[in-house]
Write an enzyme that holds these catalytic residues in place. Sequence first.
Site, PDB file in Angstrom:
ATOM      1  N   SER A 172      -2.438   5.151 -13.875  1.00 22.80           N
ATOM      2  CA  SER A 172      -3.386   4.543 -14.988  1.00 22.80           C
ATOM      3  C   SER A 172      -3.791   3.291 -15.029  1.00 22.80           C
ATOM      4  O   SER A 172      -4.822   2.948 -15.695  1.00 22.80           O
ATOM      5  CB  SER A 172      -2.837   5.051 -16.524  1.00 22.80           C
ATOM      6  OG  SER A 172      -2.773   6.513 -16.457  1.00 22.80           O
ATOM      7  N   ASP A 209      -5.769   7.730  -5.125  1.00 23.98           N
ATOM      8  CA  ASP A 209      -5.972   8.881  -4.660  1.00 23.98           C
ATOM      9  C   ASP A 209      -6.804   9.046  -3.513  1.00 23.98           C
ATOM     10  O   ASP A 209      -6.421   9.762  -2.547  1.00 23.98           O
ATOM     11  CB  ASP A 209      -6.827   9.513  -5.974  1.00 23.98           C
ATOM     12  CG  ASP A 209      -6.809  10.943  -6.071  1.00 23.98           C
ATOM     13  OD1 ASP A 209      -6.272  11.736  -5.150  1.00 23.98           O
ATOM     14  OD2 ASP A 209      -7.474  11.613  -6.715  1.00 23.98           O
ATOM     15  N   ASN A 242      -6.522  12.891 -10.548  1.00 24.06           N
ATOM     16  CA  ASN A 242      -7.236  13.500 -11.710  1.00 24.06           C
ATOM     17  C   ASN A 242      -7.009  14.891 -11.811  1.00 24.06           C
ATOM     18  O   ASN A 242      -6.396  15.505 -11.120  1.00 24.06           O
ATOM     19  CB  ASN A 242      -8.579  12.982 -11.840  1.00 24.06           C
ATOM     20  CG  ASN A 242      -9.602  13.601 -10.557  1.00 24.06           C
ATOM     21  OD1 ASN A 242      -9.673  15.012 -10.558  1.00 24.06           O
ATOM     22  ND2 ASN A 242     -10.090  12.808  -9.750  1.00 24.06           N
ATOM     23  N   ASP A 302       0.791  -1.028  -0.090  1.00 31.84           N
ATOM     24  CA  ASP A 302       0.092   0.103  -0.040  1.00 31.84           C
ATOM     25  C   ASP A 302       0.876   1.266   0.234  1.00 31.84           C
ATOM     26  O   ASP A 302       1.882   1.346   0.841  1.00 31.84           O
ATOM     27  CB  ASP A 302      -0.900   0.005   1.164  1.00 31.84           C
ATOM     28  CG  ASP A 302      -1.812   1.131   1.388  1.00 31.84           C
ATOM     29  OD1 ASP A 302      -1.740   2.140   0.635  1.00 31.84           O
ATOM     30  OD2 ASP A 302      -2.821   1.012   2.219  1.00 31.84           O
TER      31      ASP A 302
HETATM   32  N1  AR6 Z   1      -1.473   1.726  -2.796  1.00 35.58           N
HETATM   33  C1  AR6 Z   1      -0.769   1.341  -3.873  1.00 35.58           C
HETATM   34  N2  AR6 Z   1      -1.606   1.124  -5.155  1.00 35.58           N
HETATM   35  C2  AR6 Z   1      -2.658   1.184  -5.256  1.00 35.58           C
HETATM   36  C3  AR6 Z   1      -3.440   1.692  -4.004  1.00 35.58           C
HETATM   37  C4  AR6 Z   1      -2.863   1.761  -2.934  1.00 35.58           C
HETATM   38  N3  AR6 Z   1      -3.344   2.222  -1.645  1.00 35.58           N
HETATM   39  N4  AR6 Z   1      -4.794   1.485  -4.296  1.00 35.58           N
HETATM   40  C5  AR6 Z   1      -5.027   1.278  -5.684  1.00 35.58           C
HETATM   41  N5  AR6 Z   1      -3.760   1.270  -6.022  1.00 35.58           N
HETATM   42  P1  AR6 Z   1      -6.021   3.945  -9.506  1.00 35.58           P
HETATM   43  P2  AR6 Z   1      -5.888   5.497 -12.209  1.00 35.58           P
HETATM   44  C6  AR6 Z   1      -3.421   0.589  -7.412  1.00 35.58           C
HETATM   45  O1  AR6 Z   1      -7.392   3.711  -9.989  1.00 35.58           O
HETATM   46  O2  AR6 Z   1      -6.101   4.023 -13.034  1.00 35.58           O
HETATM   47  C7  AR6 Z   1      -8.968   8.062  -9.190  1.00 35.58           C
HETATM   48  O3  AR6 Z   1     -10.662   8.177  -8.717  1.00 35.58           O
HETATM   49  C8  AR6 Z   1      -4.509   0.237  -8.590  1.00 35.58           C
HETATM   50  O4  AR6 Z   1      -4.699  -0.986  -7.984  1.00 35.58           O
HETATM   51  O5  AR6 Z   1      -5.838   4.628  -8.161  1.00 35.58           O
HETATM   52  O6  AR6 Z   1      -4.577   6.288 -12.655  1.00 35.58           O
HETATM   53  C9  AR6 Z   1      -8.310   9.166  -9.323  1.00 35.58           C
HETATM   54  O7  AR6 Z   1      -8.969  10.460  -9.001  1.00 35.58           O
HETATM   55  C10 AR6 Z   1      -3.861   0.450  -9.539  1.00 35.58           C
HETATM   56  O8  AR6 Z   1      -2.897  -0.655 -10.019  1.00 35.58           O
HETATM   57  O9  AR6 Z   1      -5.617   5.181 -10.561  1.00 35.58           O
HETATM   58  C11 AR6 Z   1      -8.565   9.484 -11.050  1.00 35.58           C
HETATM   59  O10 AR6 Z   1     -10.037   9.709 -11.324  1.00 35.58           O
HETATM   60  C12 AR6 Z   1      -2.990   1.613  -9.624  1.00 35.58           C
HETATM   61  O11 AR6 Z   1      -3.081   1.779  -8.097  1.00 35.58           O
HETATM   62  C13 AR6 Z   1      -8.416   7.882 -11.442  1.00 35.58           C
HETATM   63  O12 AR6 Z   1      -8.639   7.120 -10.179  1.00 35.58           O
HETATM   64  C14 AR6 Z   1      -3.664   2.733 -10.253  1.00 35.58           C
HETATM   65  O13 AR6 Z   1      -5.053   2.848 -10.030  1.00 35.58           O
HETATM   66  C15 AR6 Z   1      -6.949   7.602 -11.692  1.00 35.58           C
HETATM   67  O14 AR6 Z   1      -7.100   6.333 -12.238  1.00 35.58           O
END
Ligand code: AR6
Length: 172
Positions: free
Chosen positions: A121, A33, A23, A9
Amino acid sequence: MEIALVEGDITTQRVDAIVNAANSSLLGGGGVDGAIHRRGGPAILAECRALRASRYGRGLPTGQAVATTAGELPARWVIHTVGPVWSASEDRSALLRDCYANSLRVADEVGASTVAFPLVSAGIYGWPVDDAVGQALAVLRSATSTTVTEARLVLFGSDTHAIAREVFEGRP
Ligand code: AR6
């Protein structure tokens, strides 16, 4: 620069700076986020609002990066970047690489030596995990003019970590 892959995490990482897959609004969301704002407390959002009221009135453009406090997190800074939404019909990978390059540049500017990155992403924005790892490594492995000594890619969950390890080791 040492590149490390860890499963975990990102909010618990003991590094100088963690990168947020934000975002353009900079005002929070789901995924990583949401976790960063939840665990880091209101100081992060307060700085994000100030950035929206000053430098980024129209939001942070895709591929760019900006630092704020990390509030109550172990890290000192959060570097917010905005990844592109995955598209099967358009190659947006240059923007994804920009996220890593610009985050490293901002880390240099604030003086962060150790930086943890999520897989930008590859969650809500739908980027295939293996290619997202490949884009991240392409930038991190070719980064020469940075003062960052450790870039840590933090993979959320054992499946994502296993895929990342295969890409890292160059296995098909
Ligand atoms: N620690 C590490 N990685 C994580 C965690 C964590 N606590 N939580 C999720 N991931 P995402 P995006 C991973 O969706 O695709 C948001 O609403 C997850 O499994 O967080 O860039 C923003 O505000 C994945 O592998 O980001 C934007 O609107 C990676 O982090 C949108 O999501 C990225 O997933 C951005 O989407």
